[in-house]
Write an enzyme that holds these catalytic residues in place. Structure first.
Site, PDB file in Angstrom:
ATOM      1  N   GLY A  39       0.762  -1.130  -0.352  1.00 10.26           N
ATOM      2  CA  GLY A  39      -0.161  -0.108   0.391  1.00 10.26           C
ATOM      3  C   GLY A  39       1.020   0.736   0.176  1.00 10.26           C
ATOM      4  O   GLY A  39       2.110   1.120   0.131  1.00 10.26           O
ATOM      5  N   TYR A 146      -1.590 -18.160  -5.613  1.00 11.67           N
ATOM      6  CA  TYR A 146      -2.372 -16.955  -5.007  1.00 11.67           C
ATOM      7  C   TYR A 146      -4.306 -17.556  -5.262  1.00 11.67           C
ATOM      8  O   TYR A 146      -4.518 -17.376  -4.105  1.00 11.67           O
ATOM      9  CB  TYR A 146      -1.878 -15.869  -6.494  1.00 11.67           C
ATOM     10  CG  TYR A 146      -3.393 -14.727  -6.355  1.00 11.67           C
ATOM     11  CD1 TYR A 146      -2.903 -13.834  -5.104  1.00 11.67           C
ATOM     12  CD2 TYR A 146      -3.909 -14.452  -7.115  1.00 11.67           C
ATOM     13  CE1 TYR A 146      -3.782 -12.815  -4.904  1.00 11.67           C
ATOM     14  CE2 TYR A 146      -4.540 -13.618  -7.463  1.00 11.67           C
ATOM     15  CZ  TYR A 146      -5.116 -12.669  -6.127  1.00 11.67           C
ATOM     16  OH  TYR A 146      -6.096 -11.679  -6.617  1.00 11.67           O
ATOM     17  N   GLY A 289       1.162 -19.370 -16.664  1.00 17.78           N
ATOM     18  CA  GLY A 289      -0.019 -20.205 -16.136  1.00 17.78           C
ATOM     19  C   GLY A 289      -1.480 -18.747 -16.412  1.00 17.78           C
ATOM     20  O   GLY A 289      -2.742 -19.047 -15.918  1.00 17.78           O
TER      21      GLY A 289
HETATM   22  N1  UFG Z   1      -0.092  -9.238 -20.713  1.00 17.09           N
HETATM   23  C1  UFG Z   1       0.794  -9.376 -21.190  1.00 17.09           C
HETATM   24  N2  UFG Z   1       2.193  -8.256 -21.257  1.00 17.09           N
HETATM   25  C2  UFG Z   1       2.470  -7.297 -19.900  1.00 17.09           C
HETATM   26  C3  UFG Z   1       1.901  -7.607 -18.795  1.00 17.09           C
HETATM   27  C4  UFG Z   1       0.396  -9.153 -19.079  1.00 17.09           C
HETATM   28  O1  UFG Z   1       1.319  -9.803 -22.521  1.00 17.09           O
HETATM   29  O2  UFG Z   1       2.814  -7.307 -19.905  1.00 17.09           O
HETATM   30  C5  UFG Z   1      -1.260 -10.169 -20.964  1.00 17.09           C
HETATM   31  C6  UFG Z   1      -0.686 -11.078 -19.719  1.00 17.09           C
HETATM   32  O3  UFG Z   1      -0.327 -12.683 -20.355  1.00 17.09           O
HETATM   33  C7  UFG Z   1      -2.800 -11.399 -19.761  1.00 17.09           C
HETATM   34  C8  UFG Z   1      -3.138  -9.949 -19.583  1.00 17.09           C
HETATM   35  O4  UFG Z   1      -2.099  -9.174 -20.723  1.00 17.09           O
HETATM   36  O5  UFG Z   1      -3.075 -11.921 -20.980  1.00 17.09           O
HETATM   37  C9  UFG Z   1      -3.569  -9.283 -18.486  1.00 17.09           C
HETATM   38  O6  UFG Z   1      -2.426  -9.741 -17.405  1.00 17.09           O
HETATM   39  P1  UFG Z   1      -2.536  -9.087 -16.242  1.00 17.09           P
HETATM   40  O7  UFG Z   1      -0.871  -9.438 -15.538  1.00 17.09           O
HETATM   41  O8  UFG Z   1      -2.471  -7.725 -16.692  1.00 17.09           O
HETATM   42  O9  UFG Z   1      -3.656  -9.521 -14.984  1.00 17.09           O
HETATM   43  P2  UFG Z   1      -3.298 -10.946 -15.352  1.00 17.09           P
HETATM   44  O10 UFG Z   1      -5.007 -11.237 -16.094  1.00 17.09           O
HETATM   45  O11 UFG Z   1      -2.574 -11.809 -15.001  1.00 17.09           O
HETATM   46  O12 UFG Z   1      -4.016 -11.021 -13.162  1.00 17.09           O
HETATM   47  C10 UFG Z   1      -5.603 -10.369 -13.191  1.00 17.09           C
HETATM   48  C11 UFG Z   1      -5.530  -9.947 -11.376  1.00 17.09           C
HETATM   49  C12 UFG Z   1      -4.888 -11.135 -11.019  1.00 17.09           C
HETATM   50  C13 UFG Z   1      -5.550 -12.715 -10.896  1.00 17.09           C
HETATM   51  C14 UFG Z   1      -5.346 -12.955 -12.413  1.00 17.09           C
HETATM   52  C15 UFG Z   1      -6.595 -14.248 -12.875  1.00 17.09           C
HETATM   53  O13 UFG Z   1      -4.467  -9.263 -12.212  1.00 17.09           O
HETATM   54  O14 UFG Z   1      -4.557 -11.178  -9.052  1.00 17.09           O
HETATM   55  O15 UFG Z   1      -5.735 -12.284 -12.942  1.00 17.09           O
HETATM   56  O16 UFG Z   1      -6.204 -14.875 -13.657  1.00 17.09           O
HETATM   57  F1  UFG Z   1      -4.669 -13.624 -10.297  1.00 17.09           F
END
Ligand code: UFG
Length: 330
Positions: A39, A146, A289
């Site tokens: 935070g 997580y 994942g």
């Molecule tokens: N992505 C990229 N490049 C990056 C970052 C992300 O291509 O630099 C892609 C990821 O592969 C994904 C999408 O963008 O397909 C969104 O990624 P984020 O990391 O922004 O978010 P996530 O979907 O991984 O994560 C979210 C929440 C988590 C939760 C998850 C569940 O932030 O808390 O969804 O899958 F656990």
């Protein structure tokens, strides 16, 4: 009904601070509890008019004291670690903080007779669902520590509900995104791993390029599809959940999403359009994942909580995120 004090754990974090602002605007007295590991005190200073107690949810003496000192009836529980990759590398950290820390908090609530909790859960509890959009009835099969830590807490809440009459709402967020429309709050993660802020930081010249994690998924443009829900809509859902519990609503879990998905490429294109700047992208391997598609069926939250998301266009979500980031850039 008078407005009893609400304890907001993780109140100096991204979603917690936006929910605290929504509660403040709805007239609820607040106490924020945050250990400031993730935070940021500067985020809420001057925006949220409430004491910020710097401490840990696992500190039972501290939470017992807060429950004694303030007429707290409901806890909004945001405090948690929330990076999938980090949870795979250091699961102990996630189980200790997200599960053991939450157990300590809930036991302290039960001992003090605090009746309601609204818990930040996640679509990561579903794992790799075979049916889309995702409804709350689908099995919970998380594929990383997580997601498992959040599912465990949902199970603990169910058991405490049965044993001690604790009323709970677990809100399963899809991809939290955007920022307060007036620019008072926004997303300030260190380190930042989320797509939209990374793309916007690249537009600002703070990063050289954005990696696209996988372009060979079985989706129309080959990149992953996610449901990006505006953080102020998430905040409004917490106020609705709190009022639902106080009115005697039954415990349960609710999906919160925009209700439709956008691909990684669509997000990047929207960011380029909103910022009017080109963003350099580079192809990268799939991130372990990552499910190809995650989209929410939010019918239950709309029906039961009376939740109506206000910001259902990606363009608006990105515009608000950009306003906040660009303003801080100076
Ligand atoms: N992505 C990229 N490049 C990056 C970052 C992300 O291509 O630099 C892609 C990821 O592969 C994904 C999408 O963008 O397909 C969104 O990624 P984020 O990391 O922004 O978010 P996530 O979907 O991984 O994560 C979210 C929440 C988590 C939760 C998850 C569940 O932030 O808390 O969804 O899958 F656990």
């Amino acid at each position: 009904m008078g407005k009893a004090t609400v304890l907001v754990t993780g109140g100096a974090g991204y979603v917690g601070s936006h929910a605290a602002l929504a509660l403040q605007e709805a007239g609820y007295p607040l106490v924020l509890l945050d250990n400031l590991t993730r935070g940021n005190h500067n985020l809420v200073r001057g925006v949220i008019d409430a004491p910020l107690i710097v401490g840990d949810i696992a500190d039972r003496a501290l939470t017992a004291r807060l429950f004694k000192e303030y007429p707290i009836e409901t806890v909004l529980h945001f405090a948690a670690f929330a990076y999938v990759g980090e949870s795979v590398e250091d699961p102990g950290r996630y189980y200790r903080n997200n599960v053991a820390g939450t157990l300590a908090l809930i036991e302290s609530m039960a001992a003090a007779g605090v009746r309601h909790i609204v818990f930040s859960s996640t679509c990561a509890t579903y794992g790799m669902p075979e049916v889309l959009p995702i409804t709350e009835e689908l099995p919970l099969c998380p594929i990383n520590p997580y997601g498992r830590s959040k599912r465990m807490v949902e199970q603990i809440l169910e058991d405490f509900g049965a044993a001690h009459g604790l009323g709970y709402v677990a809100l399963r967020y899809f991809n939290a995104a955007g920022a307060d429309p007036e620019g008072r709050l926004g997303e300030l993660h260190h380190p930042e791993t989320h797509l939209i802020p990374l793309v916007l930081q690249t537009a600002l010249g703070q990063c050289e390029s954005v990696r696209i994690f996988g372009e060979d998924y079985d989706t129309p443009d080959g990149t992953c599809i996610r449901d990006y829900v505006h953080v102020s809509d998430l905040a409004a859902a917490h106020v609705a959940a709190l009022e639902y519990l106080r009115a005697g609503g039954a415990s349960g879990a609710f999906n919160l999403g925009m209700g439709h998905g956008y691909s990684v490429r669509e997000v990047i294109e929207t960011c380029e359009a909103v910022t009017a700047r080109p963003v350099r992208v580079v192809a990268a391997p799939r991130r372990p994942g990552d499910p190809p598609r995650l989209t929410a069926d939010c019918g239950k939250a709309k029906r039961v909580l009376g939740w109506t998301p206000q910001f259902v266009e990606l363009d608006t979500v990105v515009r608000h995120a950009w306003r906040f980031l660009a303003a801080r850039q100076g």
